[in-house]
Design a protein around this motif. Sequence first.
Motif, PDB file in Angstrom:
ATOM      1  N   ALA A 178       0.828  -1.201   0.000  1.00  9.19           N
ATOM      2  CA  ALA A 178       0.000   0.000   0.000  1.00  9.19           C
ATOM      3  C   ALA A 178       0.865   1.256   0.000  1.00  9.19           C
ATOM      4  CB  ALA A 178      -0.924  -0.008   1.210  1.00  9.19           C
ATOM      5  N   LEU A 189      -7.465   8.177 -10.243  1.00 10.31           N
ATOM      6  CA  LEU A 189      -6.885   7.309  -9.215  1.00 10.31           C
ATOM      7  C   LEU A 189      -7.980   6.783  -8.291  1.00 10.31           C
ATOM      8  CD1 LEU A 189      -3.613   9.165  -8.185  1.00 10.31           C
ATOM      9  CD2 LEU A 189      -3.761   6.812  -8.991  1.00 10.31           C
ATOM     10  N   LEU A 190      -8.868   7.691  -7.900  1.00 13.68           N
ATOM     11  CA  LEU A 190      -9.962   7.279  -7.010  1.00 13.68           C
ATOM     12  C   LEU A 190     -10.814   6.222  -7.692  1.00 13.68           C
ATOM     13  CD1 LEU A 190     -11.017  10.715  -5.490  1.00 13.68           C
ATOM     14  CD2 LEU A 190      -9.918   8.822  -4.294  1.00 13.68           C
ATOM     15  N   ILE A 214     -13.493   3.693  -5.884  1.00 12.28           N
ATOM     16  CA  ILE A 214     -14.315   4.580  -5.043  1.00 12.28           C
ATOM     17  C   ILE A 214     -15.794   4.335  -5.318  1.00 12.28           C
ATOM     18  CG2 ILE A 214     -14.432   6.535  -6.662  1.00 12.28           C
ATOM     19  CD1 ILE A 214     -13.976   8.310  -4.129  1.00 12.28           C
ATOM     20  N   ILE A 252     -13.084  18.636  -2.984  1.00  9.39           N
ATOM     21  CA  ILE A 252     -12.963  17.183  -2.904  1.00  9.39           C
ATOM     22  C   ILE A 252     -14.318  16.567  -3.189  1.00  9.39           C
ATOM     23  CG2 ILE A 252     -12.580  15.248  -1.349  1.00  9.39           C
ATOM     24  CD1 ILE A 252     -10.485  16.995   0.024  1.00  9.39           C
ATOM     25  N   SER A 253     -14.336  15.696  -4.164  1.00 13.71           N
ATOM     26  CA  SER A 253     -15.615  15.098  -4.503  1.00 13.71           C
ATOM     27  C   SER A 253     -15.970  14.053  -3.461  1.00 13.71           C
ATOM     28  CB  SER A 253     -15.533  14.463  -5.882  1.00 13.71           C
ATOM     29  OG  SER A 253     -14.521  13.495  -5.898  1.00 13.71           O
ATOM     30  N   GLY A 254     -17.233  13.847  -3.305  1.00 13.09           N
ATOM     31  CA  GLY A 254     -17.685  12.896  -2.299  1.00 13.09           C
ATOM     32  C   GLY A 254     -17.460  11.471  -2.744  1.00 13.09           C
ATOM     33  N   GLY A 255     -17.731  10.565  -1.858  1.00 17.25           N
ATOM     34  CA  GLY A 255     -17.549   9.169  -2.213  1.00 17.25           C
ATOM     35  C   GLY A 255     -16.851   8.416  -1.112  1.00 17.25           C
ATOM     36  N   TYR A 256     -16.916   7.105  -1.219  1.00 14.38           N
ATOM     37  CA  TYR A 256     -16.407   6.283  -0.149  1.00 14.38           C
ATOM     38  C   TYR A 256     -15.377   5.313  -0.723  1.00 14.38           C
ATOM     39  CZ  TYR A 256     -16.400   2.547   3.268  1.00 14.38           C
ATOM     40  OH  TYR A 256     -16.007   1.593   4.162  1.00 14.38           O
ATOM     41  N   PHE A 281      -9.809   4.164  -9.981  1.00 12.82           N
ATOM     42  CA  PHE A 281      -9.031   2.932 -10.022  1.00 12.82           C
ATOM     43  C   PHE A 281      -9.086   2.202  -8.677  1.00 12.82           C
ATOM     44  CE2 PHE A 281      -5.231   0.385  -9.533  1.00 12.82           C
ATOM     45  CZ  PHE A 281      -5.201  -0.311 -10.735  1.00 12.82           C
ATOM     46  N   MET A 282      -9.034   2.977  -7.620  1.00 10.42           N
ATOM     47  CA  MET A 282      -9.041   2.374  -6.288  1.00 10.42           C
ATOM     48  C   MET A 282     -10.432   1.866  -5.915  1.00 10.42           C
ATOM     49  SD  MET A 282      -6.360   4.460  -3.927  1.00 10.42           S
ATOM     50  CE  MET A 282      -6.723   6.137  -4.268  1.00 10.42           C
ATOM     51  N   ARG A 322      -7.041  15.138  -1.959  1.00 12.30           N
ATOM     52  CA  ARG A 322      -8.110  14.675  -2.848  1.00 12.30           C
ATOM     53  C   ARG A 322      -8.247  13.162  -2.807  1.00 12.30           C
ATOM     54  NH1 ARG A 322      -9.729  18.793  -6.001  1.00 12.30           N
ATOM     55  NH2 ARG A 322      -8.390  20.599  -5.776  1.00 12.30           N
ATOM     56  N   LEU A 323      -7.166  12.504  -2.407  1.00  9.91           N
ATOM     57  CA  LEU A 323      -7.212  11.040  -2.311  1.00  9.91           C
ATOM     58  C   LEU A 323      -7.478  10.605  -0.879  1.00  9.91           C
ATOM     59  CD1 LEU A 323      -4.081  10.464  -4.542  1.00  9.91           C
ATOM     60  CD2 LEU A 323      -6.451  10.219  -5.234  1.00  9.91           C
ATOM     61  N   ARG A 324      -8.044  11.506  -0.113  1.00  7.18           N
ATOM     62  CA  ARG A 324      -8.414  11.210   1.286  1.00  7.18           C
ATOM     63  C   ARG A 324      -7.188  10.969   2.165  1.00  7.18           C
ATOM     64  NH1 ARG A 324     -11.920  11.791  -2.035  1.00  7.18           N
ATOM     65  NH2 ARG A 324     -13.989  10.864  -2.057  1.00  7.18           N
ATOM     66  N   ALA A 361      -6.238  12.724 -10.061  1.00  8.08           N
ATOM     67  CA  ALA A 361      -6.741  12.328  -8.745  1.00  8.08           C
ATOM     68  C   ALA A 361      -8.069  11.592  -8.887  1.00  8.08           C
ATOM     69  CB  ALA A 361      -6.911  13.553  -7.859  1.00  8.08           C
ATOM     70  N   GLU A 407      -6.070   5.357   7.986  1.00  7.70           N
ATOM     71  CA  GLU A 407      -6.359   3.978   8.431  1.00  7.70           C
ATOM     72  C   GLU A 407      -5.363   2.966   7.884  1.00  7.70           C
ATOM     73  OE1 GLU A 407      -9.921   3.464   5.124  1.00  7.70           O
ATOM     74  OE2 GLU A 407     -10.066   2.509   7.070  1.00  7.70           O
ATOM     75  N   ILE A 446      -3.583   4.717 -15.588  1.00  8.46           N
ATOM     76  CA  ILE A 446      -4.637   5.195 -14.696  1.00  8.46           C
ATOM     77  C   ILE A 446      -5.598   6.113 -15.438  1.00  8.46           C
ATOM     78  CG2 ILE A 446      -5.087   6.650 -12.667  1.00  8.46           C
ATOM     79  CD1 ILE A 446      -4.019   3.944 -11.883  1.00  8.46           C
ATOM     80  N   TRP A 479      -6.064   1.080  -1.177  1.00  7.02           N
ATOM     81  CA  TRP A 479      -4.626   1.342  -1.309  1.00  7.02           C
ATOM     82  C   TRP A 479      -3.870   0.067  -1.605  1.00  7.02           C
ATOM     83  CZ3 TRP A 479      -2.561   5.917  -2.057  1.00  7.02           C
ATOM     84  CH2 TRP A 479      -3.314   7.037  -1.716  1.00  7.02           C
ATOM     85  N   PHE A 515      -2.907  17.713  -3.362  1.00  2.36           N
ATOM     86  CA  PHE A 515      -3.244  16.620  -4.264  1.00  2.36           C
ATOM     87  C   PHE A 515      -3.614  15.358  -3.467  1.00  2.36           C
ATOM     88  CE2 PHE A 515      -1.749  12.972  -6.827  1.00  2.36           C
ATOM     89  CZ  PHE A 515      -2.666  13.078  -7.856  1.00  2.36           C
ATOM     90  N   SER A 540     -11.890  -0.400   1.803  1.00  5.87           N
ATOM     91  CA  SER A 540     -10.726  -0.526   2.691  1.00  5.87           C
ATOM     92  C   SER A 540      -9.507  -1.095   1.968  1.00  5.87           C
ATOM     93  CB  SER A 540     -11.081  -1.415   3.882  1.00  5.87           C
ATOM     94  OG  SER A 540     -11.505  -2.667   3.413  1.00  5.87           O
TER      95      SER A 540
END
Lengths: 248, 376
Positions: free
Chosen positions: A133, B156-157, B162, B177-181, B159-160, A163-165, B153, A173, A229, B187, A160, B184
């Motif tokens: 990770a 990437l979200l 979201i 920042i756009s919303g979303g969850y 891809f991960m 934006r990826l939390r 960004a 976490e 990506i 990453w 930046f 786990s």
Amino acid sequence: MSQRKRSKVSGFSQGDDGDEDFNVSQTPTHSQVQRNLERRSQDQVNQKVSELVQFLLVKDQKKIPIKRADILKKVIREYRDVYSEIINRAGRTLQEVFGLQLVEIDTRHHIYILTSNLPRAEGENLRRDNQTAKLGLLIIILSFIFMRGNSAKDGAVWEFLRRLRVQPGERHEVFGDVKKLVTEEFVRQKYLEITPIPLTDPPEFKYQWGPRAAKETSKKDVLRFVAKIQGKDPTFWTSQYTEAEATP
Amino acid sequence: MSEASGSGDLSSSWSSGAELPSTSRNGAVPQRTQSRLSSRPPASGDEGEEPEASGERPTQPEGAGDERSRRMIRNQYRELIYNVQQNREDMLSSKSNRLTEALEEANKLFSGVSCAREAVLDAQFLVLASNLGKEKANELHSEMTAFDSLAFAEDLLTFMGINRIEVEDNDSDSEGISGGYLPSNAWQKLGEETEKYFRRAPSFHYMLGSFKSDPPVPRQRIERQKKATGGEEKRAMPAQLKKMEESHQEATEKEVERILGLLQTHFKNDPDTPISFFDLVIDPNSFARTVENIFHVSFIIRDGFARLKLDDDKLPIIEPSKDNEGREDDRGAGARNQVVLSLSHQEWKEIVETYEITEPMISPPCQRNEDEMEIP
């Protein structure tokens, strides 16, 4: 592990002399090394080589670069007159047995890392830990830096990442203390270089690729990653593409 | 700078273009407007009026009410600067017009500026805006597509993996920042993809497990050592104490028994005459021995083997208790008497002289060496 212990124990009998750097800085010539080598028994030298291989493998686990001073102090010790030969042979062994390359990333301070020479087999990740990770976070930062012209300000990087939390002030976490991971661990591992920008108040920092990043990955690879990506061809970013193709 | 003359020059400077010190400040306005015009032509319509408006403003007389509006302007400037600093990425994005909007807002604010303090803030904003402009220009290479970090960004979200439950209603707002969850394993997933791009030496693990990483080892060792020594000390300490107590207890008991023996032989020889307490306890050679004797005798009395009372001359005497019954009685009745007896060194000397004691009735125990306590 046992390797380290052994060398530590015998280190006491020998006593620590602080001037090993000085001794080695007067590098003996090749013929001198050969002459010194003749005086040593081959078994002893080979023993030192395998000790060094083991030492390098264990040291690499945390991806913190290995200093020559440590190698001398912990492994080579009284064999420093044939140091260059031992390290060459260890490099060869790593190459032939493990497919790893011993790379000197800093020729001035003599700092080494190991990189893999073999292509990574698909879907063969036996080990699952958060190193994987962390690598994801790392490539994002490296991509950002490269795509922005090989240098990015700290504010831009963190904005930046936000934006990826990923927030510098919050406990993540997966990564825990992200700020520490990025500004300390990645820097210590030589993936990143963070330098303060002069005359900035509050101080701003410049993020750049560290020497390990350049050895373990390449601009070409990072551009490939970004392209994948974003679902585009690497040639989409013309100047980055030419730059990546120009860098070996 | 004088306000009155400054403002006068200002109004004239717009028409005449005279080169006065104050014009340089306001000179920024048309320049900035121009730069903005070139970047966004459609806005040019309402631009032309602004310099006139700002030109008129300073001619008004300065009053107390002005102070408030000035403060408000400063406040608005600071807010604007802060907002721009916080949203750098947005400002730099080639898609957004945020920088232009910010410049427009500053222009509007500047129309109300009449004093140096506000102008300084305006200049500060201009520095910030031009820095951003420079960065923006750096990103725009003529022939190539710029790297869009916002899009990156978002990709990437995606891809991960979201989960965009929320509608993006806050896009390009203060947070950006756009919303979303994010799931786990987001990453982890990205990391696995990433490994293909790294020639990273794989880290190995021991099939039978290993010691965990290096640092805890010495720490543990230290802890263990500490614990071990602590335990030993604990164990040693009570043992020592016990011994001391035991020996002390024993010694006291022995002494008490010895004295009791002495006392009983005296009583046997002469059952009816009580012995003078002082005759018994005083050791003419040692004050310390005397005190110790008193201590020991007190045990005999406590246990009821002897009784202490005052004779006709009000001098303490010690006499044997009649028999076992009496002893039991004393105890049973709870007759726990306390007698406080003071005996100073001086008094001890006087008693020795008065009673003409030359030899201690209770001979000092031979095993004890109390020479250092002896008084000459």
